[in-house]
Design a protein around this motif. Structure first.
Motif, mmCIF file in Angstrom:
data_model
loop_
_atom_site.group_PDB
_atom_site.id
_atom_site.type_symbol
_atom_site.label_atom_id
_atom_site.label_comp_id
_atom_site.label_asym_id
_atom_site.label_seq_id
_atom_site.Cartn_x
_atom_site.Cartn_y
_atom_site.Cartn_z
ATOM 1 N N SER A 280 11.285 -4.910 -4.938
ATOM 2 C CA SER A 280 9.930 -4.372 -4.798
ATOM 3 C C SER A 280 8.971 -5.218 -5.623
ATOM 4 N N VAL A 298 5.158 -2.326 -3.929
ATOM 5 C CA VAL A 298 5.275 -2.557 -2.482
ATOM 6 C C VAL A 298 6.709 -2.956 -2.179
ATOM 7 N N TRP A 307 5.233 -5.776 5.955
ATOM 8 C CA TRP A 307 5.115 -5.564 4.508
ATOM 9 C C TRP A 307 4.151 -6.538 3.845
ATOM 10 N N ASP A 310 1.067 -4.766 3.931
ATOM 11 C CA ASP A 310 1.038 -3.830 2.801
ATOM 12 C C ASP A 310 0.631 -4.550 1.508
ATOM 13 N N VAL A 311 1.118 -5.805 1.362
ATOM 14 C CA VAL A 311 0.738 -6.601 0.189
ATOM 15 C C VAL A 311 -0.777 -6.836 0.186
ATOM 16 N N MET A 314 -2.519 -3.610 -0.754
ATOM 17 C CA MET A 314 -2.340 -3.309 -2.171
ATOM 18 C C MET A 314 -3.172 -4.255 -3.034
#
Length: 337
Positions: A280, A298, A307, A310-311, A314
């Protein structure tokens, strides 16, 4: 009357039985070395000087036919010892053709020369041989062209489809590539063991095999390009990466850390992220070494484009949080000179 011109004509190395037969028919009597023509005295006794024009004409034709015959012999002899340079390619266990320039240059020269001879009015005695040699050279040229086309695609795709991840993500293209790969390895092994140019290009169906493999690899490459385009559409920052860089990520989807070297291209200010033992991600670093801790960790789950999205979210969320904290701290803290 000078006798040297007719003597020179009769000693033409290109004279064959057919030429002696022609001269005998023209003169009305048999003219043949070792039979009726053995010495200078025979030239006079047969009154050959009176037929100089007819004899010289046949001998000149014989000389030009002989020039074609000699050129054909020389071309064929030049090719006899010539080998393709087929070498091992990296750690693939297969081979590739290296440095075909010398072979290609000789091939081009011979094709031009053969075409010129095919237009000569004196090629009739060698017509069949000339046509066969011309066909051989043209087929060899096509084989080398398709060989190099196929090789270029195979060298590009081989490391890509060596990845199990890519094979799983592109099963149809992977199956097509494997079929071509088997053919490539089989025939390049044959070429490596017997690299003589004339012999290897005589391999049955070699041109059809290279042509078919090239066309199939083109389809595989198109499928691969379409696949990369769908990934870029899913995560637009992939457009900042070359095909090779994107493939480096996609071929190692089980290792999230494989994206680390490419983050600086995807995100202008992210040089790297910090991974925990469970993979993570908890913070990011700029090129100057500044560290920003994320609001939440994440986890790299699912497809890489998901993902990484998602990065990106974030990153924005954490920057927004830190900007808010900075504004609060600025209002509370005392300012120092």
């Amino acid at each position: 009357k000078p006798v040297m011109p007719i003597l020179t004509a009769l000693r033409n190395p290109g004279l064959r039985d057919r030429h002696w037969d022609t001269m005998s028919d023209d003169l009305g009597f048999e003219l043949r070395p070792g039979v009726s023509l053995n010495s200078l005295q025979d030239v006079y006794s047969l009154k050959l000087l009176d037929h100089e024009a007819a004899i010289t004409k046949v001998c000149e034709s014989a000389g030009k036919e002989y020039a074609i015959e000699s050129a054909l012999d020389k071309m064929m002899n030049d090719w006899q010892p010539l080998n393709f340079e087929i070498i091992a390619y990296r750690e693939t266990g297969s081979f590739v053709l290296k440095g075909a320039d010398e072979v290609q240059q000789l091939l081009d020269d011979n094709i031009v020369m053969t075409q010129a001879m095919s237009f000569s009015p004196f090629n009739k005695p060698h017509k069949d041989r000339l046509n066969a040699w011309s066909a051989k050279l043209n087929v060899m040229s096509e084989i080398i062209e398709q060989w190099l086309n196929c090789q270029r695609n195979w060298m590009y795709l081989e490391p890509i489809f060596s990845s199990d991840d890519i094979m799983k993500q592109l099963p149809s293209e992977g199956q097509k590539f494997r079929a071509c790969d088997r053919q490539w390895r089989k025939y390049l092994k044959m070429g490596h063991e017997a690299p003589n140019c004339l012999q290897f290009t005589d391999t049955p169906d070699l041109l059809a095999i290279f042509t078919s493999s090239y066309n199939t690899l083109e389809q595989v490459q198109k499928g691969l390009s379409d696949y990369l385009e769908t990934k870029r559409q899913s995560f637009a920052r992939f457009y900042f990466l070359s095909d090779e860089e994107l493939l480096a990520i996609l071929s190692q989807t089980k290792d999230p850390r494989a994206v680390q070297p490419h983050l600086r291209k995807c995100f202008e200010a992210i040089n790297s992220v910090e991974f925990k033992e469970d993979n993570s991600m908890i913070c990011m670093f700029s090129g100057e070494g500044e560290k920003v801790v994320w609001d939440d960790a994440v986890k790299p789950e699912g497809n890489v484009e998901f993902w990484l999205t998602d990065v990106e979210l974030m990153m924005r969320k954490s920057i927004n949080t830190h900007v808010g904290l900075s504004v609060e701290d600025y209002a509370k803290g005392a300012r120092k000179e």
